[in-house]
Design an enzyme around this catalytic site. Sequence first.
Site, PDB file in Angstrom:
ATOM      1  N   ASP A 662       0.737  -1.129  -0.039  1.00  0.00           N
ATOM      2  CA  ASP A 662       0.009  -0.162  -0.084  1.00  0.00           C
ATOM      3  C   ASP A 662       0.630   1.270  -0.023  1.00  0.00           C
ATOM      4  OD1 ASP A 662      -2.636   1.360   0.300  1.00  0.00           O
ATOM      5  OD2 ASP A 662      -1.794   1.941   2.187  1.00  0.00           O
ATOM      6  N   LYS A 666       1.415   4.165  -3.004  1.00  0.00           N
ATOM      7  CA  LYS A 666       1.436   5.671  -2.733  1.00  0.00           C
ATOM      8  C   LYS A 666       2.545   6.418  -3.271  1.00  0.00           C
ATOM      9  CE  LYS A 666      -1.901   4.959   1.293  1.00  0.00           C
ATOM     10  NZ  LYS A 666      -2.118   5.075   2.651  1.00  0.00           N
TER      11      LYS A 666
END
Length: 800
Positions: A662, A666
């Site tokens: 994750d 980003k």
Amino acid sequence: MKILKFGGKSLANGKGIKTAIQIIKDKAIQQEDIAVVLSARGNATDELLEMLEKASRKESYHEQLSAFTSYQSQIDRSLDFLEEFTTLENLFQGVSLLGDYSEKIKDQVLSQGEIIAAKLVTSLLKKEGVNAHFTDTRKLIKTDNAFGNARLLDVISRKNIINHFKSHNGTTVNIVTGFIGSNQKNETTTLGRNGSNYTAALLANFLDAEELQNYTHVDGIFTANPELVSDAKKIEALSFNEANELANFGANILHAKTIVPLIEKNIPLRILNTFNSSDNGTIITQKVTRKGIKSISVMDNVALVNLEGRGLLGRVGVDARIFKTLGENNINVSIISQGSSERGIGVVINVDEASKAVVALEREFENDFYTKDVNKISIIDDVAVISIVGQDLSEFHKPYTALIKNQIIPILFNNTVSGKNVSLVVKKSQLHKAANVIHGQVFGISKKVNIAVFGKGLVGGTLLDQIIKSKQAILDKNNIKLNVFAVADSKHVYLDKSGIADDWKTAFQHEKIAYTLQQIIAYAKAHHLENLIAVDATASKEFVHNYIPLVNNGFDLVSANKIANTVAYSFYEELRTQLKKHQKNYLYETNVGAGLPLIDTIKLLHKSGENIKKIRGVFSGSLSYLFNTFSVEEIPFSAVLQQAEEKGFTEPDAREDLSGNDVARKLLILARELDLKHELSDITIQNLLPNDLQHISLEAFKKKVTELDKTYKLIKANQEENHVLRYVGDLSTATGILEVKLISVPQNSALGQIKGSDSIFEIYTEAYATQPLVIQGAGAGAVVTARGVFGDILRLTEKL
């Protein structure tokens, strides 16, 4: 004297005819000096024309004629319409035998509607005790021989009407047939479209009436047709000149010829609603009202005839030949547009005359075809004209831009010499949507933004509740109406063109249907929904492939789903190509940092030429909470992880967070914002889990999660004094290296001081070389993320 005119809907069976009779009766009781002009009742004119067409094609019209006679006789069975019905039967029978009809025959057929209406109203008023007199204007209004659109013979008509009303005055209420007259041979003629209004205006002029009252089914003249634009507002007052402009540009409540007789005698025209006696309607007088846009009018019974050819460029007299030819064939041109780049001329005419116009023009330009000066004469009949009466060209960019953003590209433009009235031709299929888009722009009435939300879980559900709670305040403060017309999960959708309400969850369960994306797109088109936004509140890898079809069909995008920005760069690039092509926006501020203004800040710095050298930070709210708590409290790593799960900070399977994927996504998003063409595989990721825990079942992982405690206790103990653990993303533009890793930092540093689930981002640039620009705040939670998505929606509404 006052002239009252009643339209077809005001005379329809049921409430219409009853109310009209009561209005006339009340005025007679009050001893008002009135005369009443009538249109045909209900849809009589259209029905008569339809039967005439059927007869000319030798199709059966008898069943429809039987229904027509039944409807017209229903109110008063004692009234004898045998003459009118026999006339119709004979005319239709003759047309059926010939397989054709003339304009003269057509006038005879259509006139029966007004005659029947006037006879019926006269009879009903007499039964109510009113001294009513049936007045057939064929004996009074004399015209030339132009059947279908006859021209008035003023002197004789004026004399006839004045003499008639001298004979039938005082307590007599003349019930006058509108629309019809006769030529010098006493053959029936008609006065053209909306001719009943013209009849009423002529009577008002000839009899020096104090006011003409036009009774319709609406409260007056509106800023747009209420049947097209639900937000249209009534106009209280207009000048004759303004009303004339509206009539010329297609306002269907007026006839272009109606205004002239009233202007000559300065007779006010009041538009009233038969069914709403409490409303004062719209008053039209000589007085000039305030400046600015008055109304949007529409003509949808038109066609565009195009002449194309190299010889049209710079050729003297081409326009004259076009107008001469059309004029000789009694074809009126409402708009003309000439573009030298296309070497073409376009004229907008009545759709019923398009074929005749092409034949006439082809005959006129026959030699030009041989010399190749004219290549083609064609018809585009699926068009409509929208006219903005009072529109100044200096402000036209606002509605024009709004049209383009809604994928409505006008076919041609036209403006008056004054530059105060602009007309544009659009596809008829786009008329409804175009009228609403323009109306919202030019009148400053609340802009309606139609939203489809995909994903109704934690983020999506919270977002929907936030929109419902805030939409009234947003309407009051920003004049923007948020309308969520679709709520979808992976399999079902709940659709409501008027927008969801507080009970949307219950409504979804009861009214949901299986769907495809194309069905939602088709629903938006079918209901002419403008200013479309699609919100992706899913975490679906599959749904991002819908982004480009949505953009291609007029949707702007808002997404909390970061996958579209982290899949293959080829898709990333193609999506932006399509966004640019269709002038659409894609906002995804919550992809990194939940509700923090990070992506916008980086975009602004990058576009302004600021050289961003490095970005480092704690990107994950869940991992921020995990290591902020673990670093300062004497508590096992597994226990802190459980706390984060219970607070809803982690994914259902916490390994998704612990894997670092994750954070890597980003980091990749930020890299691509800096025009770095990286893929996810380019990022070095430190997985916080050992291999043996990465690939087992979730249930097995939860049983073995305590195995992590010893490892992280040791990592924590081996730090320097006054240091804390932070899981960071690190991007260097100089080296092109992207890393996701666990590091130890001083407790008093910017990274070391964050608390709870906060995210923090350090942006190093040439201007911020030693002291980075720091953005810090809440970085996790459905409420924060939903609020960030909501913020993107509101930012987007300013661009629509």
